[in-house]
Design a protein around this motif. Structure first.
Motif, mmCIF file in Angstrom:
data_model
loop_
_atom_site.group_PDB
_atom_site.id
_atom_site.type_symbol
_atom_site.label_atom_id
_atom_site.label_comp_id
_atom_site.label_asym_id
_atom_site.label_seq_id
_atom_site.Cartn_x
_atom_site.Cartn_y
_atom_site.Cartn_z
ATOM 1 N N ARG A 1 -68.900 9.483 34.264
ATOM 2 C CA ARG A 1 -68.428 9.752 35.625
ATOM 3 C C ARG A 1 -69.231 10.885 36.266
ATOM 4 O O ARG A 1 -69.224 11.028 37.487
ATOM 5 N N TRP A 2 -69.885 11.715 35.466
ATOM 6 C CA TRP A 2 -70.715 12.801 35.993
ATOM 7 C C TRP A 2 -71.992 12.215 36.580
ATOM 8 O O TRP A 2 -72.715 11.468 35.918
ATOM 9 N N ARG A 3 -72.304 12.597 37.828
ATOM 10 C CA ARG A 3 -73.517 12.092 38.483
ATOM 11 C C ARG A 3 -74.785 12.596 37.808
ATOM 12 O O ARG A 3 -75.831 11.960 37.886
ATOM 13 N N SER A 4 -74.716 13.757 37.170
ATOM 14 C CA SER A 4 -75.909 14.368 36.584
ATOM 15 C C SER A 4 -76.199 13.874 35.177
ATOM 16 O O SER A 4 -77.147 14.339 34.548
ATOM 17 N N THR B 1 -77.597 15.929 30.513
ATOM 18 C CA THR B 1 -76.402 16.262 31.292
ATOM 19 C C THR B 1 -76.706 16.989 32.602
ATOM 20 O O THR B 1 -75.797 17.213 33.389
ATOM 21 N N ASP B 2 -77.942 17.385 32.836
ATOM 22 C CA ASP B 2 -78.267 18.109 34.077
ATOM 23 C C ASP B 2 -79.445 17.444 34.792
ATOM 24 O O ASP B 2 -80.285 18.104 35.375
ATOM 25 N N TYR B 3 -79.484 16.119 34.760
ATOM 26 C CA TYR B 3 -80.597 15.381 35.359
ATOM 27 C C TYR B 3 -80.433 15.325 36.870
ATOM 28 O O TYR B 3 -79.382 14.938 37.394
ATOM 29 N N ASP B 4 -81.458 15.750 37.613
ATOM 30 C CA ASP B 4 -81.415 15.694 39.077
ATOM 31 C C ASP B 4 -82.663 15.021 39.645
ATOM 32 O O ASP B 4 -83.021 15.221 40.797
#
Length: 661
Positions: free
Chosen positions: A450-453, A652-655
């Protein structure tokens, strides 16, 4: 040998009943093997052995034996020579029966509970003896929403840990759910040296400086607050003296979602800072920037690209609307999202497709995908179709000139796509647990898609798949920087060529005969399904359409919550079905992903039972044996013995860009 022993026990029911009536329970509605085992101080495996069960399926009204076999099996042997006098054994046997009430003391009360299908906080509370509000407080829940597979804490988390023989900081971190650097920081450690019996703190001690800062706050109030674990907008508001709606307005938040490490503004931006660069837009901001229609207030961490994804506009559109010549923006700056410039954009063919009215429950996401250049296409026509300039199209594909874009080739293009708005996250983006379902020790990585990143993608030993190139799971983790890595599917032992389809960033890297795969869209909806193949077995252009990540593997060991015992004829190698170390990937739901590894020797069916016990509705086997391995935060939890062709990484911190096939 175990089967022979069980057969021998089952042949002696009359002798066992002569000693003492076995303790039994009648299955009631809503009960499961797990609950009955927990109530009677047994494991699920013991309960299955006692009743000759080959699965966890039970029926209402079914009578289950709960007396351990270890207490009954010696009795028949002792009674054989004493058959003429049956009375003394009856009088002598109550002693083992009296030991039964002591069983609960031998099994400590559980500290966690894994949510199963049909569970609610109310039913769980009745089962474990806690009120709903206690469960909410222990687990930081704001409502009654829980998900299948979610692990609920039943007791307050421990604040210390005593070092045991064989412990290391990574092992302790896995047990207590902290990273090595967190353990070092909390305990003031400069290295990894530990002593047996040493007590480590698991939470930061209340520093006196924090208390001392409270009276100073009115004199020099802080302007920002960094979100910590367990924080909510309500708790932060109470601490800093602001209402939730004030925090939302100051930081341009549309709801209560915040992330650990996020910097929240506690005061309105100073007009002087914003006026230095762009007086006109910023001076209009102090009135009510968040409430003004058609505007966006820049918050910490924003870039034009990120804002474009949020509001459904391209970078060049934002630049044109706001008169920007570059990509530099400032916190608190108010950006226009519509205005006179929109009419110019609407005149081009692309925005007519890019900015339609979105269906309810959807949002616009910028997705990149590869398209084949048609016979009448060139850089100019493609640029018009997808709302970019020919130069931007050239830069996106790394071409030296727009003249390189020729009919028949594949070109990467950007496109605004309507996708479902993801539901609110129910857990951390990724967690690691060591659990023992069915008495088998396994390492479980749970991913909340559910996390966008969050990005789940293959991780490779080099820049691409190369002949003869492989790496251990720990090496893949160190090279990729992924939070978690598990080994991938099967490959040729000499060339390291994967045996099934792999799609990475929307691009087909390799193809094979394996029919089923884990497939994930660029907005993180996952499913396990089959792809299409042509006459020669090659992947079709339409296969895996819309998918960003595809990993073909198998066989399918769980389908719709049922453990499978028939597998595709593609899997013919006897080594696949023997007893071996195992890895698997499964889905408890379209946004709940499980990566599981164990070095215990299991059959394919046993691994299916493990995945079912962990809550997987569908699951596929990954490569096993010496290839099975898992890494967490760059270090091996269970390293693969051999090199593998590729791994499956969780970021987990992909942008960066999101892709679609």
């Amino acid at each position: 040998m175990r089967c022979l022993f069980l057969s021998f026990i089952l042949l002696l029911p009359s002798a066992a009943s002569a000693l003492a009536a076995p303790q039994t329970v009648v299955v009631r509605p809503g009960q499961t093997l797990y609950r009955i085992a927990l109530q009677n101080g047994l494991s699920v495996a013991e309960l299955q052995r006692l009743n000759g069960l080959h699965s966890t399926t039970i029926e209402v009204g079914q009578v289950l034996r709960v007396t351990p076999l270890v207490k009954l099996s010696p009795a028949p042997v002792k009674l054989v020579p004493a058959k003429p006098v049956p009375a003394p054994p009856v009088a002598a046997k109550p002693a083992p029966v009296k030991l039964v009430p002591v069983k609960p003391a031998l099994k400590p009360a559980p500290t966690t509970y894994t949510v199963r299908r049909g569970d609610t906080l109310t039913s769980i509370g009745k089962f474990v003896g806690l009120r709903v509000e206690q469960l909410q407080r222990l687990n930081g829940l704001k409502g009654n929403t829980i998900a299948v597979g979610q692990v609920l804490r039943l007791t307050a988390p421990p604040t210390t840990y005593r070092v045991q023989p064989g412990d290391t900081l990574p092992k302790i971190g896995v047990k207590v759910g902290l990273r090595v650097e967190q353990l070092r920081r909390i305990n003031g450690l400069t290295g990894d040296a530990l002593q047996i019996g040493q007590v480590l703190r698991l939470t930061a001690p209340p520093a006196p400086t924090v208390v001392a800062k409270a009276p100073v706050r009115p004199a020099q109030p802080p302007t920002t607050y960094t979100v910590r674990r367990g924080d909510t907008l309500t708790s932060i508001g109470k601490f800093v003296g602001l209402r939730v709606e004030q925090l939302q307005r100051l930081n341009g938040l549309k709801d209560n979602t915040i992330a650990v490490g996020q910097v929240l503004r506690l005061t309105a931006p100073k007009p002087v800072v914003a006026a230095a660069a762009r007086p006109a837009p910023v001076q209009a901001a102090p009135a009510k920037p968040a409430a003004a229609p058609g505007t966006y207030v820049v918050v910490p961490g924003d870039t034009l690209a990120k804002i474009g994804v949020k509001v459904g506009l391209r970078v060049e559109q934002l630049q044109r609307l706001n008169g920007l010549s570059g990509t530099t923006i400032e916190v608190g700056q108010v950006l226009k999202l519509r205005g006179p410039a929109v009419s110019v954009v609407a005149a081009a063919p692309a925005p007519a497709r890019v900015v339609p009215s979105l269906p309810p429950g959807t949002e616009a996401r910028l997705i990149h995908r590869y398209v084949r250049v048609g016979l009448r296409d060139n850089a100019r026509t493609l640029a018009q179709t997808y709302g970019v300039t020919p130069e931007q199209l050239r830069e996106l594909n790394g071409f030296g000139s727009t003249g390189y874009i020729l009919p028949g080739m594949r070109v990467l293009v950007p496109q605004q796509v309507a996708v479902p708005v993801p539901p609110r996250p129910v857990a951390a983006p990724v967690t690691l647990q060591q659990v023992t379902p069915l008495g088998i020790p396994v390492q479980v990585v749970r991913v909340d898609l559910r996390w966008r990143s969050v990005l789940v993608t293959p991780v490779l030993p080099g820049e691409g798949l190369k002949r003869g190139s492989g790496a251990t799971v720990s090496a893949l983790a160190a090279r990729s920087g992924a939070r978690a890595v598990v080994n991938g599917s099967y490959f040729h032992p000499g060339t390291y060529a994967p045996a099934g389809d792999i799609v990475m960033h929307g691009r087909l890297l390799t193809w094979g005969r394996i029919p089923s795969a884990l497939a994930i869209t660029p907005d993180n909806r996952a499913e396990i399904r089959e792809g299409g193949t042509g006459l020669l077995g090659r992947v079709l252009d339409t296969s895996w359409a819309g998918m960003e990540t595809v990993i073909a593997t198998g066989p399918e060991i769980v389908r719709d919550g049922v453990v499978q015992n028939r597998y595709s004829s593609v899997f013919r190698d006897p080594a696949v079905f023997g007893q071996a170390a195992r890895s698997a990937i499964g889905l408890a739901g379209p946004r709940d992903l499980l990566l599981v590894t164990t070095h215990a020797k299991l059959s394919v069916g046993q691994m299916g039972q493990v995945m079912q016990a962990l809550g997987a509705r569908d699951a596929l086997l990954l490569d096993g044996g010496s290839s099975a391995g898992m890494a967490w935060n760059g270090a091996a939890v269970l390293n693969s013995v051999r090199k593998v062709s590729y791994g499956i990484g969780v970021f987990t911190d992909y942008d960066g860009k999101r892709y679609s096939r």
